[in-house]
Every structure is written in structure tokens, then in C-alpha cells.
Design an enzyme around this catalytic site. Structure first.
Site, mmCIF file in Angstrom:
data_model
loop_
_atom_site.group_PDB
_atom_site.id
_atom_site.type_symbol
_atom_site.label_atom_id
_atom_site.label_comp_id
_atom_site.label_asym_id
_atom_site.label_seq_id
_atom_site.Cartn_x
_atom_site.Cartn_y
_atom_site.Cartn_z
ATOM 1 N N ASP A 285 34.643 40.426 39.734
ATOM 2 C CA ASP A 285 35.483 41.616 39.751
ATOM 3 C C ASP A 285 35.478 42.236 38.353
ATOM 4 O O ASP A 285 35.712 41.543 37.350
ATOM 5 C CB ASP A 285 36.907 41.200 40.162
ATOM 6 C CG ASP A 285 37.919 42.300 40.012
ATOM 7 O OD1 ASP A 285 38.244 42.940 41.021
ATOM 8 O OD2 ASP A 285 38.378 42.521 38.867
ATOM 9 N N GLY A 286 35.202 43.550 38.271
ATOM 10 C CA GLY A 286 35.072 44.196 36.970
ATOM 11 C C GLY A 286 36.338 44.153 36.144
ATOM 12 O O GLY A 286 36.292 43.954 34.918
ATOM 13 N N ASP B 83 30.905 52.949 37.196
ATOM 14 C CA ASP B 83 30.204 53.592 38.314
ATOM 15 C C ASP B 83 30.562 52.855 39.601
ATOM 16 O O ASP B 83 29.804 52.040 40.115
ATOM 17 C CB ASP B 83 28.688 53.559 38.060
ATOM 18 C CG ASP B 83 27.907 54.321 39.123
ATOM 19 O OD1 ASP B 83 28.521 55.089 39.882
ATOM 20 O OD2 ASP B 83 26.677 54.136 39.196
#
Length: 318
Positions: free
Chosen positions: A161-162, A179
Site C-alpha cells: 500500500d503506497g 499515479d
């Protein structure tokens, strides 16, 4: 890079068995709205813990990658325009380009553009779905299109997970590129990658003179979405330089982006030091000018936080 709500299986009563999940249809993988014109061939369909993925080959040999029914990226001309717009503005605005963080971008197309800068030492690509990164590394049409970027020695891929990755990391980056898809009622968790709290976190992960870029969806269809993202970034204490790429004549869409930094940014200071196909000098000038019909929607901006559904609600209305 998408987040989905867990599937809910309900029990009507103590004597009623659990409802069986329905069989997935073509429309779960390729929505009617995003179905290609003309003949096409489905190369792959798979369901991951995060989304339903389909890969489609068009009659001209190009491919499209779908996530939950909608096109995520492909090997078409608009993918090149998108990548140039998202990457080269922040790379030109940043003081250095040595270390780059990419959140999303599993297709490797934006990474391809980052690697064109000789001064880049490392690119960290973070995606929650390993299958998307596998496509970017192994699908031959994509590998040819992204020039094998995800297998480059400078590139490190992270399956995570970013938001969680950034929270745990103590690194600082010269350029951070976001993005990811828009938050929606089907994917509410994505709001945490557009929130004031997340942008505040990114603010502290920038090197001196570092720049963030964020894809802000289509301003031609959701101007309130774009303005709300920009307002949210400003609320996090960052300076923002919004811009857009008007591709309505060819693709019927006008894409909004913004660059953000701890210092003021001016379009007049930008100097793209590598050749680009779409970001010509005349196009660059127009990218920082917004028509009055878009600017009138500025008053409808709202702040996205970890605790509200501002952007998902806007997405739902459109």
C-alpha cells in the site's frame, strides 16, 4: 493501484445459508462504457485480492489493461501523452532528479519516462497489486512499450500500500509521482492517497527543492475534482502549480495534473532538458492556462481528509 471494499456475504437468518458469490461476467472485467470499438481479443482475465484485471488486444495490435472494468493503461498514444505530462513537469521543476518515488504506475510507462534522465540514481515503484507489476514486467507488448523499465537496475519495485510505505519509510525523494485511480464509492480507500494528511506526509518526504506531481482526473468532466485536489494540497501547506493537457480533439478528454513543492513554482522557470514528443513549447504555454468555464468551478472546491468522502462523492455525481 486500486483498493476495493471487502466483499460482503450476508446471512438472512440463522437458518439461511450464506449467499453464494455470483459468477463474474465479461462486464465485471470490461465495462460497457470502456469497451473498445470494433473487434478485440481478450488475452487475459484474472481476479486478484484488489481488483479484476483484463488485458485486451485491439485489432491494430495495441493492448489495453483494465482494472475493475475500466482502462488503467495501455500501449496507445494517449498513454504516452499522459506519461509525458505527469513526469516531465515535476522533473523539470525539481532541483535534483536523483531519487524518484512512484506510487502506482504498475505498467512501467511513467517509469520509462523517468529513466530518460541521466541523473536518476533510483526509482522506487510502489504498487499494492503484484499482478499489475507482473504485467508491466512480463507482458511482451507492455515490455516493448515501456522499454523494459521495471527490470532496469535503477528500479526497485515494492508490493505494498503506497500510504503505508511512505508512513514507514524515513527516506526523502527529489520527485514523488502519484499515479493512482480516483477515489470512488467502490474504492473509498483511495481517498487516503489524496487526503490533506497524506499530502502533509509527502511534504515532509521531499528533499530541498523536491517536487510532487499528482494526476487529478479529467477536468473536462470533473472540474470540481481537480480543484478539490489542488485545494487539499494547499491545505497541507504546499505550493501548487496546476496544469492540464487538452486532448479533446483527438481523445475527447482534457486531463488535469498539478505539481506541488515546499517552494513557489512558476511555469516560466520550467526547462525540460530532454526531448519530448508532445510537450512542445507552444503546448507547454497553453498547459498552464485554464479557460473561464473551468475556473468558474473553483468555488465548488472542498478539502479531502482521511475522514470524509469529498472526492468519492464528486466521482459518483459524474
Amino acid at each position: 493501484m486500486t483498493y476495493k471494499k471487502a466483499q460482503v456475504i450476508s446471512r438472512k437468518s440463522n437458518n439461511t445459508p450464506l449467499t453464494k458469490p455470483r459468477a463474474l461476467s465479461l462486464r465485471d472485467y470490461i465495462s460497457k462504457d470502456d469497451e473498445p470499438d470494433g473487434k478485440y481479443k481478450i488475452l487475459l482475465r484474472m481476479k486478484t485480492p484488489y481488483q479484476r484485471i483484463a488485458v485486451v488486444e485491439l485489432k491494430n495490435g495495441k493492448v489495453l489493461v483494465y482494472g475493475d472494468g475500466y482502462v488503467m493503461f495501455g500501449t496507445t498514444g494517449d498513454d504516452n501523452i499522459w506519461a509525458e505530462s505527469l513526469v516531465h513537469i515535476p522533473m523539470a521543476a525539481a532541483k535534483k532528479q536523483q531519487n524518484v518515488l512512484m506510487i502506482g504506475g504498475g505498467g512501467g510507462i511513467t517509469t520509462r519516462e523517468v529513466l530518460r534522465y541521466r541523473g536518476v540514481n533510483t526509482v522506487t515503484v510502489v504498487d499494492i497489486d503484484s499482478k499489475m507489476l507482473d504485467l508491466g514486467r512480463n507482458l511482451k507488448q507492455l515490455v516493448k512499450f515501456n522499454k523494459g523499465s521495471l527490470s532496469n537496475a535503477k528500479v526497485k519495485t515494492v508490493i505494498r500500500d503506497g500510504r503505508a510505505f511512505v508512513e514507514k519509510s524515513q527516506m526523502k525523494w527529489d520527485v514523488i509521482i502519484i499515479d493512482v485511480p480516483e477515489p470512488s464509492h467502490d474504492s473509498p480507500g483511495l481517498s487516503r492517497l489524496y487526503s490533506r494528511e497524506f499530502f502533509t506526509l509527502l511534504k515532509n518526504r521531499l528533499t530541498t527543492g523536491g517536487v510532487i506531481s499528482i494526476a487529478c482526473s479529467m477536468i473536462s468532466e470533473m472540474p470540481e475534482f481537480c480543484w478539490s485536489v489542488i485545494a487539499t494540497i494547499k491545505a497541507a501547506g504546499l505550493y501548487v502549480l496546476p496544469y492540464h493537457y487538452d486532448a479533446r480533439k483527438k481523445y475527447g478528454e482534457d486531463w488535469c495534473f498539478c505539481a506541488a513543492s515546499n517552494k513557489p513554482l512558476a511555469s516560466s522557470d520550467l526547462n525540460i532538458k530532454i526531448s519530448t514528443r508532445y510537450l512542445t513549447s507552444s503546448k507547454l504555454k497553453s498547459m498552464f492556462q485554464f479557460s473561464s468555464k473551468y475556473r468558474r468551478k473553483w468555488s465548488r472546491r472542498k478539502i479531502q481528509t482521511d475522514n470524509n468522502k469529498v472526492l468519492a462523492d464528486i466521482h459518483e455525481r459524474y
